[in-house]
Enzyme design. Structure first.
Site, short mmCIF file in Angstrom:
data_model
loop_
_atom_site.label_atom_id
_atom_site.label_comp_id
_atom_site.label_asym_id
_atom_site.label_seq_id
_atom_site.Cartn_x
_atom_site.Cartn_y
_atom_site.Cartn_z
CD GLN A 132 2.47 -4.67 11.59
OE1 GLN A 132 1.56 -4.66 10.78
NE2 GLN A 132 3.69 -5.01 11.24
CB SER A 135 4.00 1.49 7.45
OG SER A 135 4.36 0.23 6.98
CB SER A 167 -4.91 -3.28 8.72
OG SER A 167 -4.20 -3.22 7.50
CD GLU A 250 3.79 -7.53 7.24
OE1 GLU A 250 4.99 -7.29 7.39
OE2 GLU A 250 2.93 -6.67 7.00
CB SER A 376 6.52 -4.16 -2.20
OG SER A 376 7.94 -4.10 -2.17
CD GLU A 378 8.31 -3.67 -6.59
OE1 GLU A 378 7.66 -3.80 -5.52
OE2 GLU A 378 7.75 -3.48 -7.69
#
Lengths: 411, 371
Positions: A132, A135, A167, A250, A376, A378
């Site tokens: 994928q 990012s 990954s 995800e 994350s 956050e």
């Protein structure tokens, strides 16, 4: 209220167990710290592919996918049951979670019939692996800030830019990628989604050495890479919408803490002395053990509530959103506590000398990644606050502005 | 997998929530807080009429016999409403003690009265500072008469009788039934952090006491009984914690600062997300307790301790941080935040604090994980 399977679920679970008992070995306490969660080399990759092939042959590779695509045509609860059972066995993981959990489902939603015919079955059998490409160096939590450009050229698109944290890109055959096709549009509006062959000319994969020393993910560079328009998924400018399909899956694909758990810490404390008394009798140690037990039991039981909704054919409630947030942080805390418990030898990573093949020490360097990957801490708190509690969105300075007019900082 | 309440139980929860929102608003709770009355008698009578006081009591004794899941659900809603009624003392402590360990005569004599609201009872365990411990029980029974002091005891003044933990002549801690209207009983009001739930110091001077059956004899049996009540109390705490989250969330949406709702700031969002996480973990652990209670499962001790610790932690966090979210208004008598700070504090001490329950968790883990 009970924890029992329905009669149908019980039959399915027996089938799964029979398959696993025949083809795999159960995890044993002595294998702690040695379990195969990542692909380290060609041998690991071959083992992962072989296992995937066996699963596919037995009909367990993709339980909820339709039969005509090679799936089992089963229910979500059956997939959960399979995952539960497989978790008790020591099989090579780390190659297919993202491809089958996120990439191929996106292809299945937006791809053309002949593409599904070509790609789905080989992916299921473990012959082709997908990654994928989302990012970027300047687009992590803020994914829609991505800058990799795709420019139309006849029947092709030409890709230039860079992805990161990909990954498995170093062993993958295909990838899904989201790109910017209109920098003059507002940032979510100018994106377009494709899939590509990772062996295309102009694709360069460079592994990233992580703090643990391993290299499970990569930087991927694109220099004039040509992708036929055939491989576009969704309309031009609809890339954000397509990405959300991928991202919805995800957190399921990333999974939970695979490091030491509270039960492992109990075993560690059992064999240690602290201040000349057994560590397990120490009040401070007991307090922490109890806290983590209550927390991890809470997570496990919360998953059972989610399973219950699936079992009843209902949509799971928002409580599922808490599990990675809690277990990733707990994994990090348990690792740090165990190292502290080992006193002056806590930092020793020698697998012969440190308990459980230095599993707790490995976790010190692996656990931080889980708090970042797949949303994350956050971002997950923002999601809970906004989508579960209904709190208003943050004030945004990047809405209603063309992407190329946004402030970017130093990078 | 069937780890959730049934639709019938969810319906009961909705009904209870609606009823209590109307009948136990903060205005009613404040009548007790301000000392205008000792508890909400009208609400209590209505709860009796709805069959709630005997929700898990067998029908032979006038109960509704709807089981422990129903009892847990009602406790959650009582907690959410912060209701000023002796629900814990009378319903899930004293009544349950009789159901579990009463002699047939004691059950016949008292259960119908408790269920109908004609009698109120309480449970007297604590003797000052400390967590539940056989060693700490100094109240004694000799020849059918009980002497000693118990404090704090919730609802000690309005209760007709108490189930009292005392040492028998041979030194075995046991449960006794004591008529609180008998001569030799002194009931002195205590000031506590939660005046909306009145507490008392009870002094017994050679007061007639009836022992419960053998099931109420011995410290292990007493702890088993406390564990069962702790599960129900975890639901009461969970209800309170959820009320705090709801109140803080509503306030964060309507309160503006710096030109925007404070709930749009991540400092507030993340605080409330953490509150939600704590509450959901507590909810899952509490459900485990409800399951163990219903099935009388072997894991009950571990489930009870986990439910209790999780709920105490969640309520404590939610009550404090809800007040914090309300800013200066949270510090005023007028805003309801303090009702929950008070209730969470008094409930976290009742039936033993987290250190008592955490130690029991680790003891269970030691046995479970034994090599």
């Amino acid at each position: 209220m009970d924890f029992d399977d329905t009669p149908e679920e019980a039959i399915f679970r027996r089938e799964v167990r029979a398959f696993l008992n025949t083809h795999a070995s159960p995890k044993s306490p002595s294998s702690r710290g040695l379990r195969r969660r990542f692909i380290r080399d060609a041998a690991d990759l071959a083992a992962a592919k072989a296992w995937q092939g066996k699963k596919a042959a037995a009909g367990f590779a993709a339980i909820t996918w339709p039969k005509d695509l090679g799936g089992r045509g089963g229910t979500a609860i059956e997939q959960v049951i399979y995952n539960q059972e497989e978790a008790d066995f020591d099989v090579q993981r780390g190659a297919f979670e993202i491809g089958l959990g996120m990439c191929v489902p996106t292809l299945m939603k937006y791809g053309k019939p002949q593409q599904l015919k070509r790609y789905v079955a080989p992916a299921l059998r473990g012959e082709e692996i997908w990654c994928q490409l989302f990012s970027e160096p300047s687009a992590g939590s803020d994914l829609a800030g991505l800058r990799t450009r795709a420019v139309r050229d006849g029947d092709d698109w030409v890709i230039n830019g860079q992805k990161i944290w990909t990954s498995g890109a170093h062993f993958c055959d295909f990838g899904i990628i989201v790109t910017r096709t209109d920098p003059n549009a507002q940032k979510h509006a100018g994106l377009t989604f494709f899939f590509l062959d990772m062996k295309s000319k102009g694709v360069e994969v460079r592994p990233i050495k992580q703090i643990s020393g391993a290299a499970n993910f990569n930087e991927v560079f694109f220099a004039d890479v040509r992708i036929p328009d055939e491989q576009r998924l969704g309309a031009v400018g609809d890339g954000w919408k397509v990405s959300l399909t991928t991202l919805m899956n995800e957190r399921l694909a990333v999974g939970d803490n695979t490091g030491p758990a509270v039960e492992d810490l109990v075993d560690l404390a059992r064999g240690l002395d602290l201040d000349d008394a057994p560590a397990l009798r120490n009040g401070a140690v007991r307090e922490k053990l109890a806290d983590w037990f209550v927390q991890s039991q809470g997570v496990k039981l919360t998953k059972f509530r989610t399973m219950t909704a699936l079992s009843r054919g209902q949509t799971p409630g928002p409580e599922a959103s808490i599990t990675k947030l809690v277990s990733a942080k707990q994994g990090q805390d348990i690792a740090a506590f165990a190292v502290d418990l080992l006193g002056m030898a806590g930092a020793v990573t020698d697998t012969e000398l440190s308990p459980m093949h230095a599993w707790f020490q490995q976790a010190v360097l692996q656990a931080p990644g889980l708090r970042i990957a797949g949303g994350s801490d956050e971002i997950l708190r923002n999601i809970i606050a906004e989508r579960v509690l209904g709190l208003p969105a943050d004030v945004r300075v990047d809405k209603d502005v063309p992407f190329n007019a946004l402030p970017t900082g130093a990078r | 997998m069937n780890f959730d309440f049934s639709d019938d139980m969810k319906l009961l929860r909705e009904e209870a929530r609606r009823f209590l929102a109307e009948r136990s608003s903060s205005k009613q709770v404040r009548l007790v807080l301000d000392g205008k009355t000792d508890f909400d008698r009208a609400l209590w009578q209505s709860m009796a009429e709805l069959g709630w006081l005997g929700i898990a009591v067998p029908t032979d004794f006038g109960g509704s016999d709807l089981g422990y899941e129903a009892l847990c659900i009602l406790a959650e809603e009582v907690g959410r409403a912060c209701a000023s009624v002796p629900f814990s003392s009378s319903v899930y402590l004293a009544t349950e003690a009789l159901v579990l360990a009463g002699t047939p005569e004691q059950k016949r004599a008292w259960l119908p009265k408790l269920v109908s609201g004609k009698a109120i009872a309480t449970f007297a365990l604590a003797e000052g500072a400390g967590n539940p411990s056989a060693r700490k029980i100094k109240c004694v029974e000799r020849d059918g008469r009980l002497s000693g002091t118990k404090w704090p005891v919730a609802d000690g003044a309005m209760a007709d009788f108490a189930v009292v933990v005392a040492q028998s002549a041979d030194g075995t801690p046991s449960l006794y039934l004591v008529d609180l209207t008998a001569s030799g009983v002194t009931r002195a009001p205590l000031q506590t952090l939660d005046p909306a739930r009145p507490h008392f110091k009870l002094t017994f001077d050679s007061v007639p006491a009836e022992r419960l059956s053998l099931d109420g004899r011995g410290w292990d049996n007493i702890v088993k009984f406390i564990e069962r009540a702790a599960i129900v109390m975890a639901f009461e705490q969970l209800g309170g914690a959820d009320a705090c989250l709801a109140s803080a969330t509503a306030y964060a949406k309507e309160r503006y600062a710096f030109g925007r709702p404070i709930g749009s700031f991540q400092a507030i969002k993340h605080k409330l997300a953490d509150m939600y996480v704590g509450n959901e973990l507590a909810r899952s652990n509490a459900y485990w307790g409800a399951w163990a209670l219903t099935k009388n499962a072997a894991e009950l001790p571990l489930a009870a301790a986990s439910a209790r610790v999780s709920a105490t932690q969640a309520y404590d966090f939610a009550a404090k941080e809800s007040l914090q979210t309300h800013g200066g208004m949270g510090m005023t008598w007028e805003t309801d935040c303090h009702l929950f700070v008070r209730r969470s504090t008094i409930l976290s001490g009742a039936l033993g604090t987290t250190s008592f329950w955490k130690d029991r968790i680790v003891t269970s883990l030691e046995m479970r994980n034994a090599p």
